[in-house]
Every structure is written in structure tokens, then in C-alpha cells.
Design a protein around this motif. Structure first.
Motif, mmCIF file in Angstrom:
data_model
loop_
_atom_site.group_PDB
_atom_site.id
_atom_site.type_symbol
_atom_site.label_atom_id
_atom_site.label_comp_id
_atom_site.label_asym_id
_atom_site.label_seq_id
_atom_site.Cartn_x
_atom_site.Cartn_y
_atom_site.Cartn_z
ATOM 1 N N GLY A 336 -25.476 36.886 -49.518
ATOM 2 C CA GLY A 336 -26.633 37.767 -49.436
ATOM 3 C C GLY A 336 -26.168 39.188 -49.616
ATOM 4 N N PHE A 337 -27.152 40.088 -49.858
ATOM 5 C CA PHE A 337 -26.794 41.489 -50.074
ATOM 6 C C PHE A 337 -27.428 42.407 -49.038
ATOM 7 C CE2 PHE A 337 -25.720 39.877 -54.253
ATOM 8 C CZ PHE A 337 -24.564 40.580 -54.514
ATOM 9 N N GLY A 338 -28.140 41.833 -48.081
ATOM 10 C CA GLY A 338 -28.788 42.686 -47.087
ATOM 11 C C GLY A 338 -29.923 43.504 -47.681
ATOM 12 N N LEU A 339 -30.657 42.920 -48.640
ATOM 13 C CA LEU A 339 -31.767 43.663 -49.260
ATOM 14 C C LEU A 339 -33.134 43.106 -48.871
ATOM 15 C CD1 LEU A 339 -30.499 44.206 -52.925
ATOM 16 C CD2 LEU A 339 -30.614 45.848 -51.068
ATOM 17 N N GLY A 340 -33.171 41.790 -48.601
ATOM 18 C CA GLY A 340 -34.456 41.108 -48.392
ATOM 19 C C GLY A 340 -35.299 41.753 -47.299
ATOM 20 N N LEU A 341 -34.704 42.031 -46.132
ATOM 21 C CA LEU A 341 -35.497 42.592 -45.022
ATOM 22 C C LEU A 341 -35.912 44.032 -45.305
ATOM 23 C CD1 LEU A 341 -33.771 41.186 -41.810
ATOM 24 C CD2 LEU A 341 -35.901 40.465 -42.888
ATOM 25 N N ALA A 342 -35.020 44.796 -45.982
ATOM 26 C CA ALA A 342 -35.363 46.198 -46.294
ATOM 27 C C ALA A 342 -36.590 46.229 -47.214
ATOM 28 C CB ALA A 342 -34.186 46.893 -46.958
ATOM 29 N N ILE A 343 -36.604 45.336 -48.200
ATOM 30 C CA ILE A 343 -37.744 45.299 -49.123
ATOM 31 C C ILE A 343 -38.993 44.783 -48.402
ATOM 32 C CG2 ILE A 343 -38.612 44.121 -51.194
ATOM 33 C CD1 ILE A 343 -35.707 44.438 -52.257
ATOM 34 N N SER A 344 -38.804 43.767 -47.547
ATOM 35 C CA SER A 344 -39.950 43.228 -46.800
ATOM 36 C C SER A 344 -40.579 44.325 -45.960
ATOM 37 C CB SER A 344 -39.493 42.088 -45.878
ATOM 38 O OG SER A 344 -38.912 41.073 -46.659
ATOM 39 N N LYS A 345 -39.733 45.145 -45.329
ATOM 40 C CA LYS A 345 -40.252 46.241 -44.489
ATOM 41 C C LYS A 345 -41.063 47.235 -45.351
ATOM 42 C CE LYS A 345 -38.583 49.752 -41.290
ATOM 43 N NZ LYS A 345 -38.164 50.997 -41.858
ATOM 44 N N GLU A 346 -40.512 47.575 -46.523
ATOM 45 C CA GLU A 346 -41.236 48.508 -47.411
ATOM 46 C C GLU A 346 -42.594 47.926 -47.798
ATOM 47 O OE1 GLU A 346 -40.182 51.495 -48.729
ATOM 48 O OE2 GLU A 346 -38.011 51.502 -48.429
ATOM 49 N N PHE A 347 -42.605 46.630 -48.178
ATOM 50 C CA PHE A 347 -43.865 45.983 -48.584
ATOM 51 C C PHE A 347 -44.862 45.982 -47.421
ATOM 52 C CE2 PHE A 347 -42.034 42.980 -52.113
ATOM 53 C CZ PHE A 347 -41.827 44.090 -52.906
ATOM 54 N N ALA A 348 -44.366 45.664 -46.208
ATOM 55 C CA ALA A 348 -45.260 45.620 -45.040
ATOM 56 C C ALA A 348 -45.844 47.011 -44.801
ATOM 57 C CB ALA A 348 -44.492 45.141 -43.812
ATOM 58 N N GLU A 349 -44.990 48.042 -44.873
ATOM 59 C CA GLU A 349 -45.465 49.407 -44.601
ATOM 60 C C GLU A 349 -46.435 49.901 -45.673
ATOM 61 O OE1 GLU A 349 -41.852 51.548 -43.823
ATOM 62 O OE2 GLU A 349 -41.703 50.696 -41.801
ATOM 63 N N MET A 350 -46.232 49.433 -46.925
ATOM 64 C CA MET A 350 -47.188 49.813 -47.977
ATOM 65 C C MET A 350 -48.584 49.307 -47.643
ATOM 66 S SD MET A 350 -45.068 49.065 -51.455
ATOM 67 C CE MET A 350 -46.243 49.639 -52.663
ATOM 68 N N HIS A 351 -48.653 48.176 -46.908
ATOM 69 C CA HIS A 351 -49.947 47.621 -46.498
ATOM 70 C C HIS A 351 -50.464 48.295 -45.218
ATOM 71 C CE1 HIS A 351 -48.942 44.171 -49.108
ATOM 72 N NE2 HIS A 351 -50.226 43.905 -49.086
ATOM 73 N N GLY A 352 -49.681 49.224 -44.663
ATOM 74 C CA GLY A 352 -50.051 49.820 -43.369
ATOM 75 C C GLY A 352 -49.664 48.882 -42.231
ATOM 76 N N GLY A 353 -48.822 47.901 -42.524
ATOM 77 C CA GLY A 353 -48.412 46.933 -41.501
ATOM 78 C C GLY A 353 -47.001 47.195 -41.016
ATOM 79 N N ARG A 354 -46.457 46.224 -40.261
ATOM 80 C CA ARG A 354 -45.084 46.397 -39.787
ATOM 81 C C ARG A 354 -44.423 45.039 -39.602
ATOM 82 N NH1 ARG A 354 -48.798 47.212 -36.358
ATOM 83 N NH2 ARG A 354 -48.773 46.414 -34.225
ATOM 84 N N ILE A 355 -43.125 45.092 -39.498
ATOM 85 C CA ILE A 355 -42.362 43.852 -39.341
ATOM 86 C C ILE A 355 -41.327 44.099 -38.243
ATOM 87 C CG2 ILE A 355 -40.803 44.500 -41.226
ATOM 88 C CD1 ILE A 355 -40.721 41.628 -42.080
ATOM 89 N N SER A 356 -41.137 43.097 -37.372
ATOM 90 C CA SER A 356 -40.189 43.280 -36.270
ATOM 91 C C SER A 356 -39.543 41.932 -35.965
ATOM 92 C CB SER A 356 -40.922 43.794 -35.031
ATOM 93 O OG SER A 356 -41.933 42.877 -34.684
ATOM 94 N N VAL A 357 -38.545 41.971 -35.097
ATOM 95 C CA VAL A 357 -37.887 40.714 -34.750
ATOM 96 C C VAL A 357 -37.718 40.613 -33.239
ATOM 97 C CG1 VAL A 357 -35.539 41.659 -35.089
ATOM 98 C CG2 VAL A 357 -35.904 39.215 -35.266
ATOM 99 N N GLU A 358 -37.900 39.388 -32.735
ATOM 100 C CA GLU A 358 -37.632 39.129 -31.316
ATOM 101 C C GLU A 358 -36.526 38.109 -31.258
ATOM 102 O OE1 GLU A 358 -41.335 37.810 -29.632
ATOM 103 O OE2 GLU A 358 -42.188 39.840 -29.721
ATOM 104 N N SER A 359 -35.548 38.337 -30.387
ATOM 105 C CA SER A 359 -34.454 37.371 -30.269
ATOM 106 C C SER A 359 -33.662 37.690 -29.009
ATOM 107 C CB SER A 359 -33.532 37.490 -31.494
ATOM 108 O OG SER A 359 -32.386 36.704 -31.318
#
Ligand code: ADP
Length: 380
Positions: A336-359
Motif C-alpha cells: 500500500g502507499f498510504g493514499l486510500g484514507l487521505a483520498i477518502s477523507k478529501e471525498f468525505a469533506e467535499m460532501h460536507g461529511g467526515r470520516i473517523s476511526v474507533e479502535s
């Protein structure tokens, strides 16, 4: 000094010759001291100006060069005498005005040896008097940054045309082989084709991530919102990940409450595919990835819960940064390159949404994506 000034102003005629000589000597010593302090201050100012990694120039009220620093002279390959008195517009022909915007101006400048260099000019007013305004300019060499940008753009176009197109063809040929279009396949042949398909999917995702990053950076990426449902998004994402999960022996399950909302279906599917493939990738064989959707207030919520190693507290925010990978040793070598979550966050924020993790950092992670229900886009 005041005492001496008073005496000099009033009592000089009452002073003896010896007193006068002593006074002149004292004044002379003070003057020398002030001169050497002034020289020292100038030396300090000069050494600060020379150590700043920016070209600097001061213009007189008519826009003619009054002073330059070493960096500027080196950048332009010119001596200070050649620059002194020259009009700033002769040096930077693209510069329209010294007034106006606070934003840096992008210009070209030609060096003494004829090189054309891209620079960024920041213009500041030093002071105003009846003759006009004096200006102070910072000149930043951006030629390397411009070259990198050009390189990045040609890389993105190469990725898009020369790599993605043949990959799509390869995928469709592999699918046809697997479906028996060219005759039946033996068990191990089928397995080999599955691996080839997975590898081509992995490469396609990587290329898509690289292209998206490029688009995000160049502000070319816009949302294409339409009416959709959370059920459709989850089902599509699961179908795209099912072969990968099957091969990794990780079970995918879904608990879907389908709700209608407005969003960019393709980008939301990309987010879920990223989250699901991560869940599968970081879980061991026999693990489970569970996808759940529902509503929370005015948000559609998607949850992707896995039975992987979990994510440590201090990494929970960092993993959403570009090229950030957490504890790869603990997780084994997962490509992996560590890009998937960064892009997912950008896409979520473009929708006015957010992404988080619980663990809890030991037993699995739950990624939570919240997207506002939104409104139908206005038809123009
Ligand atoms: P990639 O997985 O390609 O490295 P991502 O941006 O998708 O890039 O993830 C960034 C990092 O976050 C991963 O390298 C991994 O360390 C961590 N991570 C992401 N998802 C999970 C998960 N489900 N379980 C454990 N760690 C994860």
C-alpha cells in the motif's frame, strides 16, 4: 549629550580654550562611537539580508532600482552597478503594476546569460512621501517548483493514458478467460487468472488514487451529486471487493438500512471500497468485515468494522494523512502507499461529511463515514 548641547548652545563664550578642546574631544569620541555602532548595525542588516534565501530589491519613487541583495544578483547573474537605476519593468517585463493585490505576482525574468527563470514577486510599500512611494520586492525563484509541477502533470497524463487503458483491456481479457470464452480452464489455471485479476485491480486502485490526488491538488475535482441510496453504494462496493475478500478468506457481511440521499455515487463507492479493502487487508484469514448503514440525525452513516489488529490511539488522526502508514511491522507486509484514507477523507469533506476511526488498538477497527443527506442539486 543634552548637558553638552546646552553648554554648546549657551556657555561656549564663557569656556576657556582648554575646556573647549576637552569638549570637542568628548564630542568627537561620542561621534566615533555612534559611527561604529551604525556601521556595526549596517553590517548586521547586510549579513541578514544576504542570508535570506530570497532576492530582495528596493525601488525608488519612480520604480527604479535603488538597492539589491546578493541572492538577487546571483539569480540574475548581474553586478549591482548593472542593476542600479534600472527600471523594474525592464527587469520584469510581465509585471503590470506595483500597486494592487497583496498576492505574489508570477513573472519571468531573463538572466545575464539568457536563461528564462520563473519567479514569484511580492511587493511591499516601504514608505510614502511627497515624491511618491518607495517599494520593497521579494523575488522567489520558483523555476524548480514549476519544473516539478510540469513533471507531475506529465506523469499524471502518462498514468491516465498509457497505464490505465491497457490495464482496463487486460482486465476484460482476464475476465473473458475466466468466464470460459477461450475454452475451459483447469483448477490451477482459474486460480492463476484470479490472482492476475486481483493484481490488476490493485494497480487500477493505485492509479485511480494517484490521479485523484493530482485532481485534488489542481482543484479540478468536483462532485457529481445525484439522488442515490446507501443500499446501492454498499452493494456496489461489496461486489467490487468480494473477489479480494474471498481470496483473503475474510468474510464480508452487510447490515443495510437503505436511505435515499444526494451524493457523488462514484466517490462514495470509492471511499467504501477503500475502507472494505483495508478491513480485509489488515485482517487475518478467517477474519470478518461487517458493513452497516443507517441514519444519524441529518447524516447517512456507513460503518466498516473489521477483526484486524486495530489502530493505536496516536495513529488515529495520522493515518488520514497522505503516505502515512501505521506500524507496518505489526501488520506484516501489506502492499500500500498510504493514499486510500487521505483520498477518502478529501471525498468525505467535499460532501460536507467526515470520516473517523474507533479502535482500542488491539482488536479490530471501525471506520465511520458520515455524509449529510443533502439536497437535490439545482438545475440550471
Ligand atoms: P494503505 O492501506 O494503502 O497503506 P491507507 O491510506 O488506506 O493506505 O491506510 C493508511 C494506513 O492506515 C495503513 O497503512 C494502515 O497502517 C492503517 N490502516 C488503515 N486501515 C486499517 C485497518 N482497517 N486496520 C488497521 N490499520 C489500518
Amino acid at each position: 549629550m543634552t548637558e553638552e548641547k546646552d553648554r554648546a548652545a549657551g556657555d561656549l563664550d564663557k569656556m576657556s580654550k582648554a575646556e573647549l578642546i576637552a569638549l570637542v574631544e568628548r564630542l568627537d569620541t561620542k561621534l566615533r562611537k555612534y559611527r561604529s555602532m551604525q556601521e556595526f548595525t549596517w553590517k548586521q542588516v547586510n549579513s541578514i539580508l544576504s542570508s535570506i534565501p530570497l532576492g530582495l530589491l528596493i525601488l525608488d519613487e519612480s520604480g527604479k532600482i535603488e538597492a539589491t541583495n546578493l541572492q538577487l544578483r546571483q539569480l540574475l547573474e548581474r553586478e549591482s552597478a548593472e542593476l542600479f537605476g534600472k527600471s523594474v519593468r525592464e527587469l520584469f517585463p510581465d509585471l503590470e503594476s506595483l500597486e494592487g493585490s497583496q498576492e505574489p505576482h508570477r513573472c519571468k525574468v531573463i538572466t545575464s546569460s539568457g536563461k528564462n527563470i520563473a519567479v514569484e514577486l511580492s511587493i511591499n510599500e516601504v514608505f510614502k512621501n511627497e515624491a511618491g512611494r518607495k517599494h520593497f520586492l521579494h523575488v522567489k525563484d520558483i523555476s524548480e517548483a514549476e519544473k516539478l509541477l510540469e513533471y507531475k502533470m506529465s506523469l499524471a497524463s502518462m498514468v491516465s493514458h498509457d497505464l490505465r487503458t491497457p490495464l482496463t483491456t487486460m482486465r476484460s481479457v482476464l475476465t473473458s478467460i475466466q468466464e470460459g470464452l477461450y475454452g475451459p480452464l483447469a483448477e490451477d489455471g482459474n486460480q492463476a487468472v484470479t490472482w492476475a485479476l486481483l493484481s490488476s485491480d490493485h494497480m487500477t486502485t493505485l492509479l485511480a488514487n494517484i490521479l485523484d490526488l493530482e485532481k485534488i491538488d489542481s482543484v479540478d475535482l468536483v462532485l457529481d451529486r445525484s439522488e442515490t441510496t446507501s443500499g446501492r453504494i454498499v452493494n456496489e462496493a461489496i461486489s467490487l471487493c468480494s473477489l479480494y475478500a474471498e481470496e483473503a478468506e475474510v468474510e464480508l457481511t452487510a447490515d443495510v438500512e437503505s436511505n435515499v440521499f444526494y451524493g457523488d455515487e462514484e466517490k462514495l463507492i470509492r471511499i467504501l471500497v477503500n475502507l472494505i479493502t483495508n478491513g480485509v487487508k489488515y485482517s487475518s484469514a478467517g477474519g470478518k468485515v461487517r458493513i452497516k448503514t443507517g441514519l444519524s440525525g441529518v447524516d447517512v452513516v456507513f460503518e466498516v468494522k473489521d477483526t484486524g489488529p486495530g489502530i493505536e490511539e496516536e495513529m488515529k488522526n495520522l493515518i488520514f494523512n497522505r503516505f502515512q502508514q501505521a506500524g507496518s511491522i505489526k501488520r506484516g507486509s501489506k502492499a500500500g502507499f498510504g493514499l486510500g484514507l487521505a483520498i477518502s477523507k478529501e471525498f468525505a469533506e467535499m460532501h460536507g461529511g467526515r470520516i473517523s476511526v474507533e479502535s482500542d488498538g488491539m482488536s479490530g477497527s471501525t471506520f465511520i463515514l458520515k455524509i449529510p443527506l443533502g439536497e437535490a442539486p439545482a438545475i440550471i
